[in-house]
Design an enzyme around this catalytic site. Structure first.
Site, mmCIF file in Angstrom:
data_model
loop_
_atom_site.group_PDB
_atom_site.id
_atom_site.type_symbol
_atom_site.label_atom_id
_atom_site.label_comp_id
_atom_site.label_asym_id
_atom_site.label_seq_id
_atom_site.Cartn_x
_atom_site.Cartn_y
_atom_site.Cartn_z
ATOM 1 N N ASP A 78 0.865 -1.192 0.000
ATOM 2 C CA ASP A 78 0.000 0.000 0.000
ATOM 3 C C ASP A 78 0.898 1.238 0.000
ATOM 4 O O ASP A 78 2.119 1.129 0.070
ATOM 5 C CB ASP A 78 -0.927 -0.006 1.229
ATOM 6 C CG ASP A 78 -0.153 0.147 2.532
ATOM 7 O OD1 ASP A 78 0.853 -0.569 2.702
ATOM 8 O OD2 ASP A 78 -0.521 0.981 3.384
ATOM 9 N N HIS A 137 1.708 -8.919 -3.320
ATOM 10 C CA HIS A 137 0.688 -7.881 -3.093
ATOM 11 C C HIS A 137 1.422 -6.548 -2.988
ATOM 12 O O HIS A 137 1.903 -6.165 -1.917
ATOM 13 C CB HIS A 137 -0.075 -8.183 -1.800
ATOM 14 C CG HIS A 137 -1.227 -7.248 -1.558
ATOM 15 N ND1 HIS A 137 -2.470 -7.437 -2.103
ATOM 16 C CD2 HIS A 137 -1.324 -6.109 -0.833
ATOM 17 C CE1 HIS A 137 -3.291 -6.462 -1.718
ATOM 18 N NE2 HIS A 137 -2.607 -5.644 -0.939
ATOM 19 N N ASP A 181 0.969 -17.579 -3.978
ATOM 20 C CA ASP A 181 1.679 -16.555 -4.732
ATOM 21 C C ASP A 181 0.699 -15.869 -5.678
ATOM 22 O O ASP A 181 0.756 -16.028 -6.893
ATOM 23 C CB ASP A 181 2.853 -17.180 -5.499
ATOM 24 C CG ASP A 181 3.705 -16.123 -6.192
ATOM 25 O OD1 ASP A 181 3.513 -14.910 -5.894
ATOM 26 O OD2 ASP A 181 4.544 -16.486 -7.038
ATOM 27 N N GLU A 205 2.287 -10.093 0.844
ATOM 28 C CA GLU A 205 2.579 -8.668 0.684
ATOM 29 C C GLU A 205 4.082 -8.449 0.894
ATOM 30 O O GLU A 205 4.830 -9.408 1.181
ATOM 31 C CB GLU A 205 1.755 -7.816 1.674
ATOM 32 C CG GLU A 205 1.788 -6.338 1.298
ATOM 33 C CD GLU A 205 0.765 -5.457 2.025
ATOM 34 O OE1 GLU A 205 -0.161 -5.979 2.664
ATOM 35 O OE2 GLU A 205 0.903 -4.230 1.928
HETATM 36 O O1 G3I Z 1 -0.823 -9.363 19.421
HETATM 37 C C1 G3I Z 1 -1.466 -10.556 19.038
HETATM 38 C C2 G3I Z 1 -1.031 -11.699 19.919
HETATM 39 O O2 G3I Z 1 -1.369 -11.428 21.233
HETATM 40 C C3 G3I Z 1 -1.668 -12.985 19.411
HETATM 41 O O3 G3I Z 1 -1.174 -14.070 20.137
HETATM 42 C C4 G3I Z 1 -1.364 -13.184 17.935
HETATM 43 C C5 G3I Z 1 -2.016 -14.398 17.366
HETATM 44 O O4 G3I Z 1 -1.171 -14.984 16.438
HETATM 45 O O5 G3I Z 1 -1.793 -12.061 17.198
HETATM 46 C C6 G3I Z 1 -1.115 -10.877 17.597
HETATM 47 O O6 G3I Z 1 -1.398 -9.740 16.832
HETATM 48 C C7 G3I Z 1 -1.207 -9.833 15.441
HETATM 49 C C8 G3I Z 1 0.003 -9.045 15.008
HETATM 50 O O7 G3I Z 1 0.102 -9.004 13.631
HETATM 51 C C9 G3I Z 1 1.285 -9.601 15.556
HETATM 52 O O8 G3I Z 1 2.022 -10.273 14.599
HETATM 53 C C10 G3I Z 1 -2.416 -9.306 14.789
HETATM 54 O O9 G3I Z 1 -3.486 -10.154 15.090
HETATM 55 C C11 G3I Z 1 -2.174 -9.218 13.320
HETATM 56 O O10 G3I Z 1 -3.290 -8.670 12.710
HETATM 57 C C12 G3I Z 1 -0.952 -8.434 12.990
HETATM 58 O O11 G3I Z 1 -0.653 -8.486 11.613
HETATM 59 C C13 G3I Z 1 -0.166 -7.285 11.072
HETATM 60 C C14 G3I Z 1 -1.053 -6.864 9.916
HETATM 61 O O12 G3I Z 1 -0.575 -5.667 9.381
HETATM 62 C C15 G3I Z 1 -2.479 -6.646 10.324
HETATM 63 O O13 G3I Z 1 -2.594 -5.644 11.260
HETATM 64 C C16 G3I Z 1 1.234 -7.482 10.538
HETATM 65 O O14 G3I Z 1 2.111 -7.787 11.595
HETATM 66 C C17 G3I Z 1 1.691 -6.217 9.838
HETATM 67 O O15 G3I Z 1 2.916 -6.451 9.249
HETATM 68 C C18 G3I Z 1 0.686 -5.802 8.798
HETATM 69 O O16 G3I Z 1 1.051 -4.589 8.320
HETATM 70 C C19 G3I Z 1 0.441 -4.145 7.124
HETATM 71 C C20 G3I Z 1 -0.061 -2.737 7.405
HETATM 72 O O17 G3I Z 1 -1.118 -2.802 8.330
HETATM 73 C C21 G3I Z 1 -0.446 -1.994 6.143
HETATM 74 N N1 G3I Z 1 0.620 -2.046 5.185
HETATM 75 C C22 G3I Z 1 1.007 -3.373 4.830
HETATM 76 C C23 G3I Z 1 1.472 -4.172 6.020
HETATM 77 C C24 G3I Z 1 1.888 -5.581 5.646
HETATM 78 O O18 G3I Z 1 0.862 -6.441 5.372
HETATM 79 O O1 9MR Z 2 -3.622 -3.491 0.177
HETATM 80 C C1 9MR Z 2 -3.865 -3.510 1.566
HETATM 81 C C2 9MR Z 2 -2.663 -4.056 2.292
HETATM 82 O O2 9MR Z 2 -1.564 -3.199 2.122
HETATM 83 C C3 9MR Z 2 -2.965 -4.296 3.746
HETATM 84 O O3 9MR Z 2 -1.903 -4.987 4.359
HETATM 85 C C4 9MR Z 2 -4.237 -5.096 3.886
HETATM 86 C C5 9MR Z 2 -4.636 -5.308 5.328
HETATM 87 O O4 9MR Z 2 -4.799 -4.141 6.001
HETATM 88 O O5 9MR Z 2 -5.294 -4.468 3.228
HETATM 89 C C6 9MR Z 2 -5.076 -4.332 1.839
HETATM 90 O O6 9MR Z 2 -6.183 -3.704 1.278
HETATM 91 C C7 9MR Z 2 -7.304 -4.527 1.124
HETATM 92 C C8 9MR Z 2 -8.387 -4.130 2.093
HETATM 93 O O7 9MR Z 2 -7.972 -4.314 3.420
HETATM 94 C C9 9MR Z 2 -9.653 -4.913 1.833
HETATM 95 N N1 9MR Z 2 -10.053 -4.779 0.440
HETATM 96 C C10 9MR Z 2 -9.042 -5.220 -0.498
HETATM 97 C C11 9MR Z 2 -7.770 -4.452 -0.329
HETATM 98 C C12 9MR Z 2 -6.693 -4.989 -1.250
HETATM 99 O O8 9MR Z 2 -6.919 -4.685 -2.540
#
Ligand code: G3I
Ligand code: 9MR
Ligand code: ZN
Length: 543
Positions: free
Chosen positions: A150, A470, A516, A525
């Site tokens: 993103d 992604h 993939d 991603e």
């Molecule tokens: O903190 C809890 C923990 O207590 C629990 O045991 C565990 C279960 O496996 O989950 C833990 O939290 C998770 C966290 O990652 C820790 O790894 C969340 O549920 C999980 O949603 C979170 O994932 C993150 C994801 O965003 C969703 O929020 C990823 O680490 C993070 O790298 C990813 O980041 C995204 C950005 O939001 C947007 N840009 C792209 C990026 C990569 O996908």
């Molecule tokens: O593209 C977005 C990605 O960078 C984020 O990690 C992800 C989770 O927050 O969300 C992606 O966006 C999606 C959105 O959450 C739901 N609709 C589809 C989007 C991807 O095209």
């Protein structure tokens, strides 16, 4: 043909421990052949591993004896052959160049010329003025790197990426100094054109993010959590995302991480630019003061109007811990030392994630030349070693030497792999025991192809790499930008694309839960802080 023999597809330095994993249920002999077909080594894969993460039985063999430069592949009777891989001193040059160039290609607010970036060139994006959420304040927040697939720009993850890249530079100056901005060497050719710049292109690239983070600092010292539009855009090029640029409310984590990374950066930039180093110091101290006065129970949460990456983190103590240690190391004030020691006497934090900053704090404290407390130092050392020993045990129970249990294939599991490699490297630094360095390098080998999917998780590298990450510019152009580390298998079955193939109840073994496909953001991603972890690990184990 279905692959059964797995190695690091990029290859190995001559002196590295080299293991091959063969998916089979009985011991087998294997042969290492030169790409010309000449046999150079015969060995036996006779260490059996019941691999719960991959849901298979593996046999592991050792071919460390192959040290001569060249290209090789491995065969075993009835089990086919491995991908081709290199052995040589410059094995990782291409991987390094591509994965570092990624940061340049992620630049926001910058005209990226086609001559340097090929089809990923584009006009300056996100040049709109930033609006603080529910406030009349506006400010220029142009610059920095797009976070991931993103186009958001998030302070905490950005600070982590810069910190890791600074560690990479510290540990492997030669490698990092070899980086040339593609505007200098051209995207496709990489022709060596010795630079005479005062600051290396490498530090220049990191400065691009540091400069942006400074713009995210409010007058009172606190940092806005992120600069994004309200929602994620579709798969368009960045300059076409023209909606309002919103600055999300300030957070302790962003403020603490920023204070820490600026303090750390001072020692790298001082040599080149006194003024810049002073600005970093001022920004760092100011952020620290602001952080001390901030309380945000439960951590940052997206306001309901904003749905981009949250990077929420309920515990901000480790950010305070890292900041205190880093400011003490950089500036020497007793207050910073006391702050760190007070937290550390309660609990020793560890972690290299975007929400776990403990290990950065520990390194800053252990490596400072300023006075420290011996008892506390020893406790930190012991905690680090005990973590590394746990990781070694986990890695031994995995056919690929991966230090993840079957439950740990979470979103961004490849970050966990790389970071485990860093913990193991730390233990090697503390003890000099080779087993830690070997285990650290094994985490790199997993990322580059020695895994049950037989995938090189870095685009454009190795023989069988991720092709459909992604990542918006890659998706839009229909061609994966090279040098990007995919997030890796995630057994949560968390996005629409992987949900269309598997369910939470019925899915492949955890280490196989990656598709993939462009849509699979929970498994495929890319992010700046996954690449930085890869680069810190690469620089560490190859120094
Ligand atoms: O903190 C809890 C923990 O207590 C629990 O045991 C565990 C279960 O496996 O989950 C833990 O939290 C998770 C966290 O990652 C820790 O790894 C969340 O549920 C999980 O949603 C979170 O994932 C993150 C994801 O965003 C969703 O929020 C990823 O680490 C993070 O790298 C990813 O980041 C995204 C950005 O939001 C947007 N840009 C792209 C990026 C990569 O996908
Ligand atoms: O593209 C977005 C990605 O960078 C984020 O990690 C992800 C989770 O927050 O969300 C992606 O966006 C999606 C959105 O959450 C739901 N609709 C589809 C989007 C991807 O095209
Ligand atoms: Zn942009």
């Amino acid at each position: 043909m279905y692959k059964n023999i797995f190695v690091n597809q990029c290859g190995y330095l001559p002196g590295m421990r080299k293991h091959v994993t063969i998916r089979t249920d009985k011991p087998v002999s294997f042969t290492v052949l030169k790409s010309s077909g000449a046999c150079v080594y015969t060995g036996r894969a006779d260490r059996r591993v019941e691999n719960a993460s991959a849901g298979e039985t593996d046999y592991v063999g050792d071919f460390s004896a192959v040290t001569e430069s060249g290209f090789y592949y491995i065969v075993a009777d009835g089990l086919g052959e491995s991908d081709t891989f290199a052995v040589g001193e410059d094995t990782y040059a291409d991987l390094f160049r591509k994965s570092m160039t990624f940061f340049y290609l992620q630049r926001c607010g910058y005209d990226i010329p086609e001559s340097a970036a090929g089809c990923y060139g584009h006009k300056a994006c996100h040049t709109q003025i930033g609006h603080a959420f529910q406030s009349s304040e506006t400010r220029d927040v142009t610059g920095g790197w797009h976070d991931a697939g993103d186009y958001g720009r998030y302070v905490g993850p950005g600070a982590m990426a810069v910190a890791q890249l600074l560690y990479a530079a510290e540990r492997n100056e030669v490698l990092c100094n070899s980086y040339q901005c593609p505007e200098r060497d051209g995207f496709a050719t990489g022709s060596p054109d010795a630079s005479t710049a005062a600051v290396s292109d490498y530090l220049e690239e990191l400065k691009y993010e540091l400069d942006w983070m400074m713009k995210m600092q409010r007058e009172d010292g606190a940092l806005y959590h992120k600069a994004t539009c309200h929602n994620f855009c579709s798969f368009i090029m960045p300059e076409d995302e023209t909606e309002e640029m919103v600055l999300s409310p300030v957070s302790v984590t962003a403020t603490g991480d920023f204070a820490a990374v600026c303090a750390m950066a001072v020692r790298f930039y001082r040599k080149y630019d006194e003024n810049y180093a002073r600005r970093l110091e001022e920004a760092s101290r100011k952020a620290y003061e602001a952080m001390k006065g901030m309380e945000l129970s439960g951590g940052f949460k997206n306001p309901k109007e904003i749905t981009t990456g949250e990077y929420g983190d309920v515990c901000d103590t480790d950010e305070r811990y890292w900041a205190a240690a880093e400011l003490y190391n950089a500036f020497g004030d007793e207050q910073y030392r006391t702050d760190f020691e007070t937290i550390a006497r309660e609990k020793i934090y560890q972690g290299y994630g975007w929400s776990d900053m403990g290990s950065y704090g520990n390194l800053a404290y252990l490596n400072t030349e300023r006075p420290t407390d011996d008892t506390l130092r020893e406790a930190i050392r012991q905690a680090m070693l005990s973590l590394a020993d746990k990781l070694i045990n986990i890695a031994e129970a995995d056919g690929y030497g991966t230090a993840l249990t079957e439950k740990q294939y979470i979103w961004g599991s490849n970050l966990s792999v790389a970071n485990n490699g860093l913990h193991l490297y730390d233990a090697w630094k503390l003890t000099g025991e080779q087993k830690y360095l070997d285990a650290a390098a094994a985490q790199l080998h997993y990322l580059l192809g020695r895994n049950c999917m037989g995938l090189c998780f870095v685009t454009g590298c190795g023989t069988n790499a991720i092709k459909h990450p992604h990542h918006r510019p890659s998706g839009f152009r229909g061609k994966a930008m090279p040098g990007m580390l995919s997030g890796g298998p995630c057994s949560w079955i968390a996005d629409e694309t992987i949900k269309s193939m598997f369910t939470k109840e019925a899915h492949p073994a955890p280490a196989r839960c990656l598709v993939d496909m462009t849509g699979s953001y929970s498994t495929n991603e890319v992010t700046i802080y996954w690449n930085s972890a890869l680069l810190q690990l690469l620089s560490s184990v190859t120094a």
